[in-house]
Design an enzyme around this catalytic site. Structure first.
Site, PDB file in Angstrom:
ATOM      1  N   ARG A  94       7.234  -0.784  -0.567  1.00 35.53           N
ATOM      2  CA  ARG A  94       6.533  -0.451   0.647  1.00 35.53           C
ATOM      3  C   ARG A  94       6.583   1.035   0.975  1.00 35.53           C
ATOM      4  O   ARG A  94       5.851   1.522   1.815  1.00 35.53           O
ATOM      5  CB  ARG A  94       7.179  -1.241   1.810  1.00 35.53           C
ATOM      6  N   GLY A  95       7.496   1.732   0.322  1.00 35.83           N
ATOM      7  CA  GLY A  95       7.802   3.117   0.708  1.00 35.83           C
ATOM      8  C   GLY A  95       6.650   4.105   0.683  1.00 35.83           C
ATOM      9  O   GLY A  95       6.697   5.128   1.357  1.00 35.83           O
ATOM     10  N   ASP A 100       6.844   6.848  -3.553  1.00 38.11           N
ATOM     11  CA  ASP A 100       7.499   7.644  -2.508  1.00 38.11           C
ATOM     12  C   ASP A 100       8.556   8.575  -3.107  1.00 38.11           C
ATOM     13  O   ASP A 100       8.526   9.781  -2.887  1.00 38.11           O
ATOM     14  CB  ASP A 100       8.092   6.737  -1.407  1.00 38.11           C
ATOM     15  N   LYS A 107      14.035  13.288  -7.083  1.00 38.32           N
ATOM     16  CA  LYS A 107      15.465  13.647  -7.124  1.00 38.32           C
ATOM     17  C   LYS A 107      15.863  13.758  -8.591  1.00 38.32           C
ATOM     18  O   LYS A 107      16.437  12.818  -9.150  1.00 38.32           O
ATOM     19  CB  LYS A 107      16.312  12.544  -6.476  1.00 38.32           C
ATOM     20  N   VAL A 151      17.369   9.667   1.869  1.00 45.21           N
ATOM     21  CA  VAL A 151      16.391  10.106   2.858  1.00 45.21           C
ATOM     22  C   VAL A 151      15.643   8.926   3.471  1.00 45.21           C
ATOM     23  O   VAL A 151      15.565   7.848   2.875  1.00 45.21           O
ATOM     24  CB  VAL A 151      15.387  11.116   2.238  1.00 45.21           C
ATOM     25  N   ASP A 161      12.531   3.869   3.976  1.00 49.28           N
ATOM     26  CA  ASP A 161      13.464   3.165   4.854  1.00 49.28           C
ATOM     27  C   ASP A 161      14.918   3.270   4.434  1.00 49.28           C
ATOM     28  O   ASP A 161      15.240   3.601   3.289  1.00 49.28           O
ATOM     29  CB  ASP A 161      13.115   1.669   4.868  1.00 49.28           C
ATOM     30  N   ARG A 191      11.146   3.772   8.872  1.00 44.36           N
ATOM     31  CA  ARG A 191       9.901   4.049   8.143  1.00 44.36           C
ATOM     32  C   ARG A 191       8.901   4.795   9.026  1.00 44.36           C
ATOM     33  O   ARG A 191       8.021   5.484   8.537  1.00 44.36           O
ATOM     34  CB  ARG A 191       9.237   2.746   7.687  1.00 44.36           C
TER      35      ARG A 191
END
Ligand code: IMP
Length: 178
Positions: A45-46, A102, A133, A155, A161, A167
């Site tokens: 979902r990010g 994301d 990252k 983060v 989230d 979110r």
């Protein structure tokens, strides 16, 4: 884990994110300039906030589709096994595809998704990740476009989230346990 008290320190402002997305969209559009249609695939979902902002900066004809993979769950450690919870609705054979992620963290999710989608023989398969990252990478995989490289911090915000919270923050912040 979700019970531990924490504060969120701003890492990337909403304004900085918006400016970066404009630049990313320009590059993506230049790359796919000759495409009749770009299938933009968000990883749920990010990526839902990022994909919404990114597609609105694109003037190419786009279709939007989603894949949902299993996530970290309630913990801040990656479960290495990636499962597809929801697959694409549409076909991608012979199409131009942009995967929108994301965060590329260990890289397991992206690697798995690219392997799966690559097997369906798209014309071009590219990746745009908002955050990267690199110091956390466990498998070799690379996004073609990256919004921001960040250090090894957990983060939240802008769609991302922590145990399903935060979110809706308009900026990206890092979680600091107190
Ligand atoms: P990877 O498979 O380890 O690369 O993890 C990718 C996914 O883990 C991302 O799409 C995020 O959903 C989640 N993730 C990685 N780092 C963070 C973080 O700092 N905060 C929240 N979720 C994260």
């Amino acid at each position: 884990m979700g019970e531990r008290p924490y504060v969120i320190d701003e890492l990337i402002s909403a304004k900085t994110i918006a400016a970066r997305i404009e630049a990313l969209a320009d590059e993506i559009e230049t790359f796919f300039a000759d495409s009749d249609k770009l299938i933009v695939v968000g990883l749920l979902r990010g990526s839902f906030v990022f994909i919404a902002d990114l597609v609105r900066e694109l003037t190419l004809p786009v279709e939007v589709d989603f894949i949902e993979t299993s996530s970290y769950g309630e913990a801040t450690v990656s479960s290495r096994e990636v499962r597809i919870l929801k697959d694409l609705r549409g076909e991608i054979a012979g199409r131009d595809v942009l995967v929108v992620e994301d965060i590329v963290d260990t890289g397991h999710t992206l690697k798995h998704v690219l392997h799966m989608l690559g097997g369906r023989k798209p014309a071009r398969l590219k990746v745009c990740a908002l955050l990267d990252k690199p110091s956390r990478r466990e498998v070799e995989v690379k996004a073609d476009w990256v919004g921001f490289e960040i250090p090894d911090e957990f983060v939240v915000g802008y769609g991302i989230d922590y145990a399903q919270h935060n979110r809706n923050l308009p900026h990206i912040g890092k979680v600091r346990f107190t």
